[in-house]
Design an enzyme around this catalytic site. Structure first.
Site, PDB file in Angstrom:
ATOM      1  N   ASP A  30      86.045  -2.836  78.850  1.00 11.04           N
ATOM      2  CA  ASP A  30      86.019  -4.164  79.138  1.00 11.04           C
ATOM      3  C   ASP A  30      85.703  -4.412  80.513  1.00 11.04           C
ATOM      4  OD1 ASP A  30      85.526  -6.757  77.891  1.00 11.04           O
ATOM      5  OD2 ASP A  30      87.827  -7.099  77.639  1.00 11.04           O
ATOM      6  N   TRP A  35      82.447  -7.841  85.941  1.00 10.45           N
ATOM      7  CA  TRP A  35      81.851  -7.262  86.905  1.00 10.45           C
ATOM      8  C   TRP A  35      80.560  -7.573  87.595  1.00 10.45           C
ATOM      9  CZ3 TRP A  35      77.560  -4.205  88.011  1.00 10.45           C
ATOM     10  CH2 TRP A  35      77.656  -3.169  89.167  1.00 10.45           C
ATOM     11  N   ASN A  78      80.880  -8.516  68.286  1.00 15.54           N
ATOM     12  CA  ASN A  78      79.982  -8.495  69.664  1.00 15.54           C
ATOM     13  C   ASN A  78      78.591  -9.260  69.182  1.00 15.54           C
ATOM     14  OD1 ASN A  78      81.179  -5.855  71.378  1.00 15.54           O
ATOM     15  ND2 ASN A  78      81.652  -8.043  71.804  1.00 15.54           N
TER      16      ASN A  78
HETATM   17  C1  IPE Z   1      85.866  -5.550  73.034  1.00 14.63           C
HETATM   18  O1  IPE Z   1      85.772  -6.069  74.203  1.00 14.63           O
HETATM   19  C2  IPE Z   1      84.857  -4.847  72.354  1.00 14.63           C
HETATM   20  C3  IPE Z   1      84.200  -3.615  73.349  1.00 14.63           C
HETATM   21  C4  IPE Z   1      84.651  -3.311  74.201  1.00 14.63           C
HETATM   22  C5  IPE Z   1      83.159  -3.085  72.638  1.00 14.63           C
HETATM   23  P1  IPE Z   1      85.270  -7.801  73.951  1.00 14.63           P
HETATM   24  O2  IPE Z   1      85.033  -8.159  75.336  1.00 14.63           O
HETATM   25  O3  IPE Z   1      84.284  -8.096  73.001  1.00 14.63           O
HETATM   26  O4  IPE Z   1      86.769  -8.179  73.581  1.00 14.63           O
HETATM   27  P2  IPE Z   1      87.347  -9.718  73.530  1.00 14.63           P
HETATM   28  O5  IPE Z   1      86.353 -10.749  72.730  1.00 14.63           O
HETATM   29  O6  IPE Z   1      87.411 -10.163  74.891  1.00 14.63           O
HETATM   30  O7  IPE Z   1      88.769  -9.875  72.699  1.00 14.63           O
HETATM   31  C1  IPE Z   2      82.520  -4.929  77.671  1.00 11.51           C
HETATM   32  O1  IPE Z   2      82.299  -5.692  78.772  1.00 11.51           O
HETATM   33  C2  IPE Z   2      81.042  -4.237  76.829  1.00 11.51           C
HETATM   34  C3  IPE Z   2      80.958  -5.008  75.542  1.00 11.51           C
HETATM   35  C4  IPE Z   2      81.944  -5.703  74.946  1.00 11.51           C
HETATM   36  C5  IPE Z   2      79.769  -4.732  74.663  1.00 11.51           C
HETATM   37  P1  IPE Z   2      82.030  -7.288  78.247  1.00 11.51           P
HETATM   38  O2  IPE Z   2      80.773  -7.442  78.159  1.00 11.51           O
HETATM   39  O3  IPE Z   2      82.853  -7.721  77.315  1.00 11.51           O
HETATM   40  O4  IPE Z   2      82.344  -7.731  79.863  1.00 11.51           O
HETATM   41  P2  IPE Z   2      83.413  -9.404  79.996  1.00 11.51           P
HETATM   42  O5  IPE Z   2      84.793  -9.099  79.029  1.00 11.51           O
HETATM   43  O6  IPE Z   2      82.634 -10.386  79.595  1.00 11.51           O
HETATM   44  O7  IPE Z   2      83.682  -9.265  81.503  1.00 11.51           O
HETATM   45 MG    MG Z   3      85.156  -8.512  77.231  1.00 12.74          MG
END
Ligand code: IPE
Ligand code: IPE
Ligand code: MG
Length: 254
Positions: A30, A35, A78
């Site tokens: 995550d 980043w 997602n």
């Molecule tokens: C969890 O991350 C899913 C993956 C890392 C693929 P998210 O960024 O989607 O989770 P939430 O929405 O913050 O809980």
């Molecule tokens: C994790 O990073 C990747 C996926 C869930 C696909 P995020 O895209 O959730 O990154 P943040 O949480 O928005 O920083």
């Molecule tokens: Mg995330």
């Protein structure tokens, strides 16, 4: 040496007890978006840099002797992200698999998935199937990508599978136990993860391996996924190895 200086990776490595490695590490990767945002870059660039961390972590885990590494790559939830981001993630998945499959092969790593992969775009599904077929006999480590995965989805599909077997007379209701449920999950071929890592300073499970993590050890770090490197993985394992896993017993019993 000043105490505030970062610990070099080799010194961290020497603190890891190779006899007590978790055989299965699961990671909620995550923080890609944040980043990127910190650098005024598009979120997609964060995902691209995240792939670098995947490579580093997979190689480090395999070199250590970890047998299973599961990466939460794309959750069922997602799909609710902006269409352009979803499209970019899927395109990145295709490109990455195409590019990395030779390295997986060279490193004797088997690619597997959990999740409803039939719900992925056809080109991603095709690329995945080819890479899984090519690497199917590799034995050093299983790299498991959770794609279009959520734990509740998995529990629902397991319930349907079990109900179908009962209906067909293949299974008796009295014979449904924890083992039957575990084996009916998409993760049925995996041991339960001993260690769950979540990056980016979020303290939640986000619908990941709800059943399998019943006794998993959780490790949280503020590091955003694109910055998660070899040292970060070593630190997580060292922390894990300091814990006492009691499984309901008292400290004296274990
Ligand atoms: C969890 O991350 C899913 C993956 C890392 C693929 P998210 O960024 O989607 O989770 P939430 O929405 O913050 O809980
Ligand atoms: C994790 O990073 C990747 C996926 C869930 C696909 P995020 O895209 O959730 O990154 P943040 O949480 O928005 O920083
Ligand atoms: Mg995330």
């Amino acid at each position: 040496m000043l105490l505030t200086q970062p610990m070099p990776a080799t010194s961290l490595l020497s603190q890891i007890d190779k006899e007590k490695l978790p055989q299965h590490i699961a990671i909620i990767m995550d923080g890609n978006g944040r980043w990127a945002k910190k650098r005024a870059l598009p979120r997609v660039v964060g995902h691209e840099y995240g792939v670098k961390s995947v490579r580093t972590v997979a190689e480090t885990a395999a070199t250590l002797g970890v047998k299973y590494l599961t990466l939460y790559t794309f959750s069922t939830e997602n799909w609710n992200r902006p269409a352009l981001e979803v499209k970019a993630i899927m395109a990145l998945l295709v490109r990455t698999i195409r590019k990395e499959v030779a390295t997986l092969q060279k490193n004797n790593i088997r690619l597997r998935t959990i999740g409803d992969i039939n719900g992925l775009p056809p080109d991603a599904l095709k690329e995945l199937k080819e890479a899984m077929e090519l690497t199917k006999d590799n034995t050093r480590m299983d790299l498991v990508l959770a794609l279009n995965y959520s734990a509740r989805w998995d529990i629902v599909q397991a319930a349907k599978l079990i109900a179908g077997k009962v209906k067909d007379g293949q299974l008796k209701v009295e014979d449904i136990d924890e083992k039957v449920i575990s084996e009916s999950l998409n993760t049925g071929h995996l041991p339960e993860p001993e260690l769950l890592i979540r990056t980016s300073g979020e303290y939640r499970i986000s619908n990941f391996m709800l059943w399998e993590l019943a006794y998993g050890e959780f490790y949280f770090t503020d590091i955003y996924w694109p910055e998660f490197d070899q040292e970060a993985l070593y630190k997580a394992i060292i922390d894990y190895q300091k814990r006492e896993r009691r499984f309901g017993k008292t400290s004296e019993q274990v």
